[in-house]
Design a protein around this motif. Structure first.
Motif, PDB file in Angstrom:
ATOM      1  N   LEU A  67      14.130  -4.833  -0.925  1.00  0.00           N
ATOM      2  CA  LEU A  67      12.960  -5.359  -1.611  1.00  0.00           C
ATOM      3  C   LEU A  67      12.196  -6.297  -0.675  1.00  0.00           C
ATOM      4  CD1 LEU A  67      14.519  -6.132  -5.102  1.00  0.00           C
ATOM      5  CD2 LEU A  67      12.939  -4.269  -4.536  1.00  0.00           C
ATOM      6  N   VAL A  68      10.866  -6.275  -0.769  1.00  0.00           N
ATOM      7  CA  VAL A  68      10.007  -7.111   0.071  1.00  0.00           C
ATOM      8  C   VAL A  68       9.772  -8.438  -0.647  1.00  0.00           C
ATOM      9  CG1 VAL A  68       7.774  -7.310   1.203  1.00  0.00           C
ATOM     10  CG2 VAL A  68       8.925  -5.086   1.084  1.00  0.00           C
ATOM     11  N   GLU A  69      10.260  -9.498  -0.067  1.00  0.00           N
ATOM     12  CA  GLU A  69      10.196 -10.807  -0.701  1.00  0.00           C
ATOM     13  C   GLU A  69       8.756 -11.285  -0.846  1.00  0.00           C
ATOM     14  OE1 GLU A  69      12.015 -15.345  -0.069  1.00  0.00           O
ATOM     15  OE2 GLU A  69      12.560 -13.710   1.300  1.00  0.00           O
ATOM     16  N   GLY A  70       8.435 -11.804  -2.005  1.00  0.00           N
ATOM     17  CA  GLY A  70       7.130 -12.402  -2.263  1.00  0.00           C
ATOM     18  C   GLY A  70       6.054 -11.420  -2.686  1.00  0.00           C
ATOM     19  N   TRP A  71       6.383 -10.116  -2.732  1.00  0.00           N
ATOM     20  CA  TRP A  71       5.378  -9.103  -3.084  1.00  0.00           C
ATOM     21  C   TRP A  71       5.873  -8.175  -4.184  1.00  0.00           C
ATOM     22  CZ3 TRP A  71       0.443  -9.294  -1.382  1.00  0.00           C
ATOM     23  CH2 TRP A  71       0.181 -10.163  -0.310  1.00  0.00           C
ATOM     24  N   GLN A  72       6.692  -8.718  -5.077  1.00  0.00           N
ATOM     25  CA  GLN A  72       7.177  -7.960  -6.216  1.00  0.00           C
ATOM     26  C   GLN A  72       6.185  -8.077  -7.394  1.00  0.00           C
ATOM     27  OE1 GLN A  72       9.750  -5.858  -5.864  1.00  0.00           O
ATOM     28  NE2 GLN A  72       9.614  -6.570  -3.726  1.00  0.00           N
ATOM     29  N   PRO A  73       6.299  -7.193  -8.392  1.00  0.00           N
ATOM     30  CA  PRO A  73       5.325  -7.192  -9.484  1.00  0.00           C
ATOM     31  C   PRO A  73       5.081  -8.561 -10.115  1.00  0.00           C
ATOM     32  CG  PRO A  73       6.703  -5.255  -9.634  1.00  0.00           C
ATOM     33  CD  PRO A  73       7.267  -6.079  -8.509  1.00  0.00           C
ATOM     34  N   ALA A  74       6.120  -9.367 -10.240  1.00  0.00           N
ATOM     35  CA  ALA A  74       5.943 -10.699 -10.828  1.00  0.00           C
ATOM     36  C   ALA A  74       5.123 -11.622  -9.936  1.00  0.00           C
ATOM     37  CB  ALA A  74       7.307 -11.323 -11.121  1.00  0.00           C
ATOM     38  N   ASP A  75       5.122 -11.352  -8.623  1.00  0.00           N
ATOM     39  CA  ASP A  75       4.384 -12.188  -7.672  1.00  0.00           C
ATOM     40  C   ASP A  75       2.910 -11.802  -7.573  1.00  0.00           C
ATOM     41  OD1 ASP A  75       6.879 -13.373  -6.822  1.00  0.00           O
ATOM     42  OD2 ASP A  75       7.208 -11.591  -5.577  1.00  0.00           O
ATOM     43  N   LEU A  76       2.578 -10.567  -7.954  1.00  0.00           N
ATOM     44  CA  LEU A  76       1.285 -10.007  -7.599  1.00  0.00           C
ATOM     45  C   LEU A  76       0.091 -10.555  -8.381  1.00  0.00           C
ATOM     46  CD1 LEU A  76       2.257  -6.288  -6.912  1.00  0.00           C
ATOM     47  CD2 LEU A  76       2.063  -8.210  -5.312  1.00  0.00           C
ATOM     48  N   PRO A  77       0.190 -10.845  -9.689  1.00  0.00           N
ATOM     49  CA  PRO A  77      -1.003 -11.363 -10.375  1.00  0.00           C
ATOM     50  C   PRO A  77      -1.569 -12.618  -9.720  1.00  0.00           C
ATOM     51  CG  PRO A  77       0.594 -10.636 -11.982  1.00  0.00           C
ATOM     52  CD  PRO A  77       1.280 -10.558 -10.639  1.00  0.00           C
ATOM     53  N   ALA A  78      -0.717 -13.534  -9.308  1.00  0.00           N
ATOM     54  CA  ALA A  78      -1.189 -14.757  -8.653  1.00  0.00           C
ATOM     55  C   ALA A  78      -1.821 -14.437  -7.306  1.00  0.00           C
ATOM     56  CB  ALA A  78      -0.039 -15.743  -8.474  1.00  0.00           C
TER      57      ALA A  78
ATOM     58  N   MET B 204       0.838  -1.202   0.000  1.00  0.00           N
ATOM     59  CA  MET B 204       0.000   0.000   0.000  1.00  0.00           C
ATOM     60  C   MET B 204       0.874   1.253   0.000  1.00  0.00           C
ATOM     61  SD  MET B 204      -3.147   0.925  -0.119  1.00  0.00           S
ATOM     62  CE  MET B 204      -4.203   2.354   0.225  1.00  0.00           C
ATOM     63  N   VAL B 205       1.952   1.211   0.773  1.00  0.00           N
ATOM     64  CA  VAL B 205       2.859   2.353   0.820  1.00  0.00           C
ATOM     65  C   VAL B 205       3.560   2.547  -0.517  1.00  0.00           C
ATOM     66  CG1 VAL B 205       5.025   3.185   1.837  1.00  0.00           C
ATOM     67  CG2 VAL B 205       3.193   2.306   3.312  1.00  0.00           C
TER      68      VAL B 205
ATOM     69  N   LEU C 103       0.668  -1.442  -8.898  1.00  0.00           N
ATOM     70  CA  LEU C 103       2.057  -1.897  -8.880  1.00  0.00           C
ATOM     71  C   LEU C 103       2.361  -2.806 -10.061  1.00  0.00           C
ATOM     72  CD1 LEU C 103       2.378  -2.603  -5.052  1.00  0.00           C
ATOM     73  CD2 LEU C 103       3.408  -0.706  -6.318  1.00  0.00           C
ATOM     74  N   VAL C 104       1.395  -3.654 -10.425  1.00  0.00           N
ATOM     75  CA  VAL C 104       1.574  -4.515 -11.596  1.00  0.00           C
ATOM     76  C   VAL C 104       1.634  -3.671 -12.861  1.00  0.00           C
ATOM     77  CG1 VAL C 104       0.500  -6.312 -13.009  1.00  0.00           C
ATOM     78  CG2 VAL C 104       0.515  -6.534 -10.523  1.00  0.00           C
ATOM     79  N   GLU C 105       0.713  -2.729 -12.987  1.00  0.00           N
ATOM     80  CA  GLU C 105       0.683  -1.853 -14.165  1.00  0.00           C
ATOM     81  C   GLU C 105       2.010  -1.122 -14.363  1.00  0.00           C
ATOM     82  OE1 GLU C 105      -1.309   2.410 -15.469  1.00  0.00           O
ATOM     83  OE2 GLU C 105      -2.370   1.170 -14.002  1.00  0.00           O
ATOM     84  N   LEU C 106       2.558  -0.605 -13.276  1.00  0.00           N
ATOM     85  CA  LEU C 106       3.788   0.176 -13.354  1.00  0.00           C
ATOM     86  C   LEU C 106       5.043  -0.683 -13.327  1.00  0.00           C
ATOM     87  CD1 LEU C 106       2.863   3.030 -10.826  1.00  0.00           C
ATOM     88  CD2 LEU C 106       2.654   3.068 -13.329  1.00  0.00           C
TER      89      LEU C 106
ATOM     90  N   PRO D 180       8.858  -2.033  -8.268  1.00  0.00           N
ATOM     91  CA  PRO D 180       9.348  -2.869  -7.168  1.00  0.00           C
ATOM     92  C   PRO D 180       8.815  -2.373  -5.827  1.00  0.00           C
ATOM     93  CG  PRO D 180      11.139  -2.230  -8.629  1.00  0.00           C
ATOM     94  CD  PRO D 180       9.962  -1.403  -9.024  1.00  0.00           C
ATOM     95  N   VAL D 181       8.607  -3.299  -4.908  1.00  0.00           N
ATOM     96  CA  VAL D 181       8.083  -2.975  -3.586  1.00  0.00           C
ATOM     97  C   VAL D 181       9.225  -3.015  -2.582  1.00  0.00           C
ATOM     98  CG1 VAL D 181       6.473  -3.644  -1.762  1.00  0.00           C
ATOM     99  CG2 VAL D 181       5.822  -3.901  -4.176  1.00  0.00           C
ATOM    100  N   TYR D 182       9.455  -1.865  -1.925  1.00  0.00           N
ATOM    101  CA  TYR D 182      10.559  -1.733  -0.984  1.00  0.00           C
ATOM    102  C   TYR D 182      10.062  -1.717   0.456  1.00  0.00           C
ATOM    103  CZ  TYR D 182      13.902  -0.699  -4.704  1.00  0.00           C
ATOM    104  OH  TYR D 182      14.721  -0.786  -5.806  1.00  0.00           O
ATOM    105  N   SER D 183      10.975  -1.948   1.356  1.00  0.00           N
ATOM    106  CA  SER D 183      10.719  -1.831   2.787  1.00  0.00           C
ATOM    107  C   SER D 183      10.432  -0.376   3.125  1.00  0.00           C
ATOM    108  CB  SER D 183      11.932  -2.332   3.582  1.00  0.00           C
ATOM    109  OG  SER D 183      13.105  -1.627   3.183  1.00  0.00           O
ATOM    110  N   LEU D 184       9.955  -0.135   4.344  1.00  0.00           N
ATOM    111  CA  LEU D 184       9.545   1.214   4.721  1.00  0.00           C
ATOM    112  C   LEU D 184      10.699   2.199   4.752  1.00  0.00           C
ATOM    113  CD1 LEU D 184       6.914   0.515   7.538  1.00  0.00           C
ATOM    114  CD2 LEU D 184       6.542   0.846   5.075  1.00  0.00           C
ATOM    115  N   ASP D 185      11.927   1.702   4.898  1.00  0.00           N
ATOM    116  CA  ASP D 185      13.066   2.607   4.847  1.00  0.00           C
ATOM    117  C   ASP D 185      13.579   2.807   3.425  1.00  0.00           C
ATOM    118  OD1 ASP D 185      14.388   0.236   4.296  1.00  0.00           O
ATOM    119  OD2 ASP D 185      15.563   0.226   6.154  1.00  0.00           O
TER     120      ASP D 185
END
Length: 299
Positions: free
Chosen positions: A268-279, A227-228, A253-256, A259-264
Motif C-alpha cells: 500500500l502507498v502511504e498517504g494516498w489511500q481513499p481515506a487520505d484523498l478527499p483532503a 493514476m495507475v 479512487l474515492v468513489e470506489l 486501495p492504492v498499491y505500489s507498481l508491483d
C-alpha cells in the motif's frame, strides 16, 4: 491484489518515458497480464521492458510512430495477438501535448496532434473491437486531460491551459466524445470503454526535478501510483460497474474506496489511500485556484 489480470493480454501505447504508460504496463504485468508496449523511442521502450522484466514478465516491444499513419500503428493489435493471443486490454496513453498560442500553431502542429491524440486511438480501437465483440469481453482505456474541458470564464486566468491549451484540449475533447460514442455502441456486449484524467500533475520523472527546484507547488501533483491504480480499476472492472466514464483519478479512487498499491501490486502507498484523498483533492483545488484563478485538474 496480485493476479488481477492473470491470463489477459494488454497493449499500452506511450510506454517509453517512465510515466503513466510505463508504470501502468509494469502494474498490468505484475498482475499477470502479458503486455505489449509501444512508443517511438526504442531506447525508452528497452528501459521500460527491463522494468517490466523485473516484476517477472516478458513484454513485447513494438516501436511505432503513432503520428505517422504509415508508421505501423495499423498492425499493433495484430502483432500483439500473434505473439500473445487475443487482446483483452487496450490502453491509449500516447499523447502530443503542444501548449502555445493559437496564432503560432501551424497546420503541421494540428495534423500531428490529431494523429497522436485522435486518429491513433481511433485506429487501435477499430482494430481491437471486432475480437472483443466476438469474445464478449474487453477493456478500452483512453487517457485524457482536464484541458479538454471548456475553460471557466470570462474572465479567464492570465496564464495556463485556458490560454495555451487550445490544440491539446481540442483534440482530447474529441477523444472524450469518441470514447463515450464507442461506449454507447458496445453497450451490453461485455466491453468496458472509458477515459481517465489525472486529478493533478502526475509526478513523472520529468516533473520530479521541477518539484525539487520549487518550480511547481508540492500540492499540485499526484504520484504515479494513484493514476495507475485508477487505471487498473478501469482495466479490470466490468462494464456493468464502470462504463462510458470520463473520470478523474483521485475522485474515482474515492468513489470506489479502492486501495492504492505500489507498481508491483504488493504494498500500500502511504498517504494516498481513499481515506487520505478527499483532503488532498481539496488542497489541490484550493492551491490551483490561488495560482491560476480557477479550473479543475492539472496534467
Amino acid at each position: 491484489m496480485h493476479g488481477a489480470c492473470e491470463g489477459r493480454v494488454a497493449l499500452v501505447t506511450g510506454a517509453s518515458q517512465g510515466g503513466t504508460g510505463t508504470c501502468l504496463a509494469i502494474r498490468l504485468a505484475a498482475e499477470g497480464a502479458r503486455v505489449a508496449i509501444t512508443a517511438r523511442s526504442v531506447e525508452g521502450l528497452e528501459k521500460a521492458a527491463k522494468r517490466i522484466e523485473a516484476v517477472g514478465a516478458a513484454p513485447l516491444v513494438l516501436p511505432c510512430d503513432l503520428s505517422d499513419p504509415a508508421g505501423g500503428r495499423d498492425t499493433l493489435v495484430s502483432r500483439t495477438e500473434e505473439a500473445f493471443g487475443p487482446l483483452d486490454i487496450l490502453v491509449n496513453n500516447a499523447a502530443m501535448g503542444l501548449y502555445q498560442p493559437f496564432d503560432r500553431m501551424t497546420r503541421r502542429d494540428l495534423e500531428i496532434a490529431q494523429e497522436v491524440n485522435v486518429f491513433g486511438p481511433w485506429a487501435l480501437m477499430q482494430a481491437a473491437l471486432p475480437g472483443m465483440r466476438e469474445r464478449g469481453r474487453g477493456w478500452i482505456l483512453n487517457m485524457t486531460t482536464s484541458v479538454a474541458e471548456l475553460p471557466q470564464g470570462p474572465p479567464f486566468p492570465n496564464s495556463g491551459p485556458a490560454r495555451a491549451g487550445t490544440l491539446y484540449g481540442g483534440t482530447k475533447a474529441m477523444l472524450n466524445r469518441v470514447t463515450v460514442g464507442v461506449a454507447a455502441e458496445v453497450e451490453g456486449q461485455g466491453i468496458a470503454v472509458n477515459a481517465l484524467t489525472p486529478q493533478a500533475a502526475i509526478l513523472t520523472p520529468m516533473l520530479e526535478g521541477a518539484l525539487e527546484q520549487g518550480a511547481i507547488h508540492q500540492d499540485l501533483f499526484e504520484p504515479l501510483e494513484t493514476m495507475v491504480e485508477a487505471s487498473m480499476a478501469l482495466c479490470t472492472e466490468g462494464p456493468e460497474a464502470l462504463h462510458a466514464r470520463i473520470g478523474y483519478s483521485l475522485d474515482l479512487l474515492v468513489e470506489l474506496g479502492r486501495p492504492v498499491y505500489s507498481l508491483d501490486g504488493r504494498d500500500l502507498v502511504e498517504g494516498w489511500q481513499p481515506a487520505d484523498l478527499p483532503a488532498r483533492i481539496a488542497t489541490q483545488r484550493a492551491t490551483q485556484q490561488a495560482q491560476q484563478g480557477g479550473g479543475y485538474g492539472l496534467d
